[in-house]
Write an enzyme that holds these catalytic residues in place. Sequence first.
Site, PDB file in Angstrom:
ATOM      1  N   ASP A  94       0.729  -1.324   0.094  1.00  0.00           N
ATOM      2  CA  ASP A  94      -0.047   0.027  -0.273  1.00  0.00           C
ATOM      3  C   ASP A  94       1.096   1.561   0.077  1.00  0.00           C
ATOM      4  OD1 ASP A  94      -2.246   1.182   0.543  1.00  0.00           O
ATOM      5  OD2 ASP A  94      -2.496   1.005   2.546  1.00  0.00           O
ATOM      6  N   GLY A 194      -5.201  11.220   0.523  1.00  0.00           N
ATOM      7  CA  GLY A 194      -4.666  11.503  -0.317  1.00  0.00           C
ATOM      8  C   GLY A 194      -4.541  13.504  -0.190  1.00  0.00           C
TER       9      GLY A 194
END
Length: 324
Positions: A94, A194
């Site tokens: 990830d 993000g």
Amino acid sequence: MFLDGNRLREVFLRAKKERFGIIASNVVFDSTIRGVLEGYDKQKSDGLLQMSTGACKYAAGSSKSTEAGAEIISAMVKSIAKQYKNTGVGLHIDHATPNYFDFVKFCIENNLVSSVMIDASKENFEENVRITKEVVAIAHKHNVLVEGEIGYIKGTEDEIVSDDELYTDPQEALEYVRQTNVDLFAASVGTNHGVSKGHKLTLQLDLIKEIDDLLIKNNLETGIVLHGASGLTIEQQQKAVKNGVVKINKDTDYQMVMAQAVQAYWEKEKDAVVRPEGITEDNYMPDKGRFDPRKWMIKAENAVQEEVERLVQIVDSKGKSILI
Ligand SMILES: [Zn+2]
């Protein structure tokens, strides 16, 4: 059963064609790995297990070596997965940022993983494409899938960005996928994740469909990934899947249910390790039958399993393992 990149590709292609989702679960201990696998297996669903670089460092102990940690987690995942015949699972890295390039290469070349995420979203578009392409070249040579992400906001380094700029632009997504040949693409559609972290954005689930339609129109089989999905409602997750999401990342949900399960256990069984008020030292005996870690760790493990089963049903991957 453990799946290599080629088999994992089949899983995502089927999910894309039949419009269901694959849950990607962050793991770190044998307990989380087992809990997740029990859940997938019971529902006859395929799935993905993913490790962050932080999880790898943790698994390595005081050396904090990401490489050593990845070897440990990969060995656990592969051997535990052998116990489960009704689920195919891959192992994924990830969010590996470009400073972890050598680590990603190590994991690919040592056959530790089925797929990797290279997250160069902080770089400008050209640099992101360049780095992602390099990872794709190594990964595809070893039958490993690659997930990429775009996110750089043009020319706004010191300025306050407008919310509009935090969403993925479908044309830019198409350009990125075309140039890099990634297998999976993380879209920014307004989850708290993000580039949009800390901004209160409206979720734009129609944007997923727009990106997906554009990719399909251009004969690209790339699957869309949804990050930061822990806060979404069931309906929102289902709409995301119907609109083209094939991989839904889950981490926080598991952390929460594990903590709650262990907390509930110790609230009830506290006197197994703590002398209750009014009882003298001489009359108190800690209770090994209740403080044995297997007694309370299994509560966390079962909670993870239950959560996985719930999630699998939401994204409709139940009974759709490529192994059955
Ligand atoms: Zn993420």
